[in-house]
Design an enzyme around this catalytic site. Structure first.
Site, PDB file in Angstrom:
ATOM      1  NE  ARG A 264      -4.513  35.933 -87.638  1.00  0.00           N
ATOM      2  CZ  ARG A 264      -4.383  36.286 -88.368  1.00  0.00           C
ATOM      3  NH1 ARG A 264      -5.125  35.572 -90.166  1.00  0.00           N
ATOM      4  NH2 ARG A 264      -3.457  37.478 -89.164  1.00  0.00           N
ATOM      5  CD  GLU A 293      -1.871  28.678 -87.174  1.00  0.00           C
ATOM      6  OE1 GLU A 293      -0.756  28.636 -87.608  1.00  0.00           O
ATOM      7  OE2 GLU A 293      -3.148  28.650 -87.602  1.00  0.00           O
ATOM      8  CG  HIS A 312      -2.154  29.880 -91.124  1.00  0.00           C
ATOM      9  ND1 HIS A 312      -2.197  30.419 -90.293  1.00  0.00           N
ATOM     10  CD2 HIS A 312      -2.957  31.005 -91.732  1.00  0.00           C
ATOM     11  CE1 HIS A 312      -2.727  31.829 -89.703  1.00  0.00           C
ATOM     12  NE2 HIS A 312      -3.369  32.073 -91.012  1.00  0.00           N
TER      13      HIS A 312
END
Length: 368
Positions: A264, A293, A312
């Site tokens: 994270r 994001e 991601h």
């Protein structure tokens, strides 16, 4: 008994594995009625922005999903990213188990569930192989300039000269620091064993025996950042771990060291990391997670010449999606059966009379 499966409408392919395993669960236990319902937040054109908002702010500020209100007779509830707030749980008459189809718990109020006699299971470990594989891929890609060389060729060029070329390492004999030693951290260590590296681990919640079992050694936080040639971040993001990798930790890293973050972004002070990279005070970084994001094309990290950036992707494999659904329904059954359950988030609920009475009835229905 009713099982309600909440499917996030704008995530391609998420419903297939969930409903397949839900229907198998129902075949095994015919008293279960399976209901599939959708969830979305039409206020946001980008669904990932909704997930990010819930991840940052928690579920309590979100509206109660209509799927909850329309299925108040649910006993078993599962979903991936939709908000599970205390008020949302109050929409049900006798909800007893919630299954979260991922390891992250930012979208559920665990305390509220426990107070209401509701067990919570998650899919911890579902994508551990996917993320650990990806982590090693990112480590190699950044330190050996694999992605950069690919980009150069695709852009019509050819070079062996990259910012880190003068310090490109072999892995043998190097020290890998693993920050967080859960499912993923352990698998990273297992998979790195063939590279003949030394491994040090920082995780205050894991005992020495568990670390040594994997051929690794415990290190204090500063010691890990000072001595590691590669730091792989695998901790869970909580209030206690937020920004736990900051300027103090990054500033003691070797100038030849790399940081790999597939966990994270909130675990790392990205302002401090950017400063270290921009000033070439460390060799490089490989990042799969970001504070915002999708990443803006003009984001400051995009301009750096010593990073590998991905979208991601670490946990996104077909196998991980299947694992999520399989694990959740297995764990629901195991909780009812009274077995020791990995991923049982609030076992204290077992002493709640409302839950124990329901479990006794469910055991009888299931023939357990």
């Amino acid at each position: 008994m009713k099982l309600t499966c909440v499917i996030e409408d704008r995530i391609p392919g998420i419903g297939g594995p969930i409903m397949r395993y839900a229907n198998e669960f129902s075949k095994k236990h015919p008293s279960i009625q399976v209901v599939e319902v959708g969830w979305d937040d039409k206020r946001e054109p980008d669904i990932s922005a909704v997930f990010r908002r819930v991840e940052v702010n928690g579920p309590d500020r979100e509206p109660i999903p209509e799927a909850f209100i329309n299925n108040s007779d649910t006993d078993l509830l599962c979903g991936s990213f939709c908000p599970f707030s205390g008020s949302g749980m109050d929409a049900f008459d006798h909800l007893r188990i919630i299954g979260i189809m991922r390891a992250g718990m930012e979208n559920i109020d665990i305390r509220a569930a426990t107070q209401r006699g509701i067990a919570v299971v998650n899919a911890a470990g579902r994508n551990a192989d996917a993320v650990s594989d990806f982590t090693i891929g990112m480590l190699l890609s950044e330190c050996r300039n694999i992605a950069k060389a690919h980009h150069v060729i695709k852009s019509g060029g050819w070079t062996h000269d990259f910012p880190s070329s003068s310090m490109t390492p072999d892995l043998r004999g190097k020290t890998v620091g693993v920050f967080g030693f859960g499912y993923i951290g352990k698998l990273v260590v297992e998979k790195l064993s063939g590279f003949h590296v030394n491994v040090i681990v920082y995780d205050p919640y894991v005992d020495d025996e568990s670390i040594e079992k994997y051929g690794a050694k415990r290190a204090e936080k500063e010691e890990l950042f000072k001595n590691a040639d590669f730091v792989c971040v695998h901790a869970r993001l909580t209030k206690d771990t937020e920004k736990s990798i900051g300027r103090a930790e990054l500033s003691v890293m070797k100038p030849t060291a790399y940081l790999i973050n597939t966990a994270r972004s909130g675990l790392v002070d990205y302002d401090a990391l950017y400063s270290m990279l921009a000033n070439h005070r460390m060799a490089g970084a490989a990042l799969d997670v970001f504070d915002s994001e999708p990443l803006d094309p003009n984001d400051r990290f995009v301009s750096l010449d010593n990073v590998t950036l991905t979208t991601h992707l670490a946990g996104s494999t077909v196998d991980a999606a299947n694992n999520s659904a399989r694990l959740i329904f297995e764990r629901m059954e195991d909780v009812i059966a009274g077995k020791k359950v990995s991923g049982f988030v609030n076992p204290e609920v077992l002493s709640d009379e409302r839950f124990s009475k329901w479990v006794a009835k469910a055991k009888e229905e299931f023939g357990l």
